[in-house]
Design an enzyme around this catalytic site. Structure first.
Site: not given
Ligand code: KIV
Length: 281
Positions: A187, A117, A87, A48-49, A119
Site C-alpha cells: 500500500e 490478512k 481483515d 477493516d476499512s 498489517e
Molecule cells: O481495509 C482495507 O480495505 C484494506 C485494503 C486497503 C487493502 O486493507
C-alpha cells in the site's frame, strides 16, 4: 476465463506465474458480495476499512473483531466463487500468537473465510508462521498500514521513498514470504519499489497505490463506486453512486410531498366493494 469454480491459493500463484492480473476489492455486505461474484472479481476482502466506509469511524483503529465477523458473515453468504479474506482489526493479533490464532480461527470457523490478512512486516513474521502452522492462510500488508497511521506520518503518507525505508520494505516482503504468507498487499509505495518487491518474491503482490507492476490490484469498493467522497490519486472512480443515490432520495421526497407517490392506480391494493360497504359507518 470465467468459470464457476472456486478461486484457490494455487490458482492465484498460477495467475502470477502466467502474468495474469489478479483483481481484489473490498465488500462489507451481502448484496455487494453477490455482485462481486457476478463481476468475476477473484479475491474479496472484508477490510477493516468498513470502519471508515460503513460504520462512520474516523479511522480503522476502533473497529472490533465482533464488527468484522458480523460483516464477514454477510459477505460469505453472498459469495460462491471468489476467494474470501477477513481483515484482522487493530490489536486482534498484535498481543501474542495465542491471541492471533484464537481470533483468526474465529474468522475461519464462524465467518467461513479462506484466509485472513494482517498489517505488518518483518516484526509480524513469527506471528504469520504461527498462524500458518495452525492451518490458517495469511495475507500480509506492508507499506502504508492504516492501523499504524500515526506512527507512519499520518494518513496517506507514501512509504519507501528513501533508501532506508525502501530496504525495510524489501526485507518485510521477504520475511513474510519466508514465514509462509501466501500473498502481500503493498500500500502506497513508489511503483519502482513495488515492481522490485514483486520480482523478488514468489508470492503474488496486490497493489493499492503501488503502481501497475504488482501481480494484482486491490481497491476499496466505496472509492470505485464514488461512495466514499474521496478523490484519491491512486484510486479510480468508475461511477458516482453518491450523486445517483442522493438524486433518488430527493426525487422520492419530492414525489411524496407533491402527493405523486403512492398513487391508487399504480402502487396501492384494492379490496372488495361489499366488504368496504360493511365497514362504512
Ligand atoms: O481495509 C482495507 O480495505 C484494506 C485494503 C486497503 C487493502 O486493507
Amino acid at each position: 476465463m470465467a468459470t464457476d469454480k472456486k478461486i484457490t491459493i494455487p490458482q492465484l500463484f498460477e495467475m502470477k506465474a502466467r502474468g495474469e492480473k489478479i483483481t481484489m476489492l473490498t465488500a462489507y455486505d451481502y448484496p455487494t458480495a453477490v455482485l462481486m461474484d457476478r463481476a468475476g472479481i477473484e479475491v474479496v476482502l472484508v477490510g477493516d476499512s468498513v470502519g471508515n466506509n460503513v460504520l462512520g469511524y474516523e479511522s480503522t483503529v476502533p473497529v472490533t473483531l465482533e464488527e468484522m465477523l458480523h460483516h464477514t458473515k454477510a459477505v460469505r453468504r453472498g459469495l460462491k466463487r471468489a476467494f474470501l479474506i477477513g481483515d484482522m482489526p487493530f490489536l486482534s493479533f498484535n498481543v501474542s500468537h495465542e491471541q492471533a490464532i484464537t481470533n483468526a480461527g474465529r474468522f475461519l470457523k464462524e465467518a467461513g473465510v479462506d484466509a485472513v490478512k494482517l498489517e505488518g512486516g518483518e516484526e509480524m513474521a513469527e506471528r504469520v508462521k504461527a498462524l500458518e502452522r495452525a492451518g490458517i492462510a495469511v495475507m500480509g500488508h506492508i507499506g502504508f498500514t492504516p492501523q499504524r497511521a500515526s506512527q507512519l506520518g499520518g494518513a496517506g503518507h507514501v512509504q519507501g521513498r528513501d533508501e532506508e525505508r525502501a530496504r525495510e520494505l524489501l526485507k518485510d516482503a521477504r520475511s513474510l514470504e519466508e514465514a509462509g504468507a501466501f500473498s502481500i498487499v503493498l500500500e502506497k509505495i513508489p511503483w519502482p519499489l513495488a515492481e522490485l518487491i514483486t520480482k523478488s518474491v514468489k508470492i503474488p503482490t496486490m497493489g493499492i497505490g503501488a503502481g501497475p507492476y504488482c501481480d494484482g490490484q486491490v481497491l476499496v469498493t466505496h472509492d470505485v463506486l464514488g461512495l466514499s467522497g474521496l478523490s484519491l490519486k491512486f484510486a479510480k472512480r468508475y461511477v458516482d453512486l453518491s450523486s445517483t443515490i442522493e438524486g433518488a432520495l430527493k426525487a422520492f421526497k419530492e414525489d411524496v410531498k407533491a402527493k405523486k407517490f403512492p398513487t391508487v392506480e399504480e402502487h396501492s391494493f384494492s379490496m372488495p366493494e361489499d366488504v368496504l360497504k360493511k365497514l362504512a359507518p
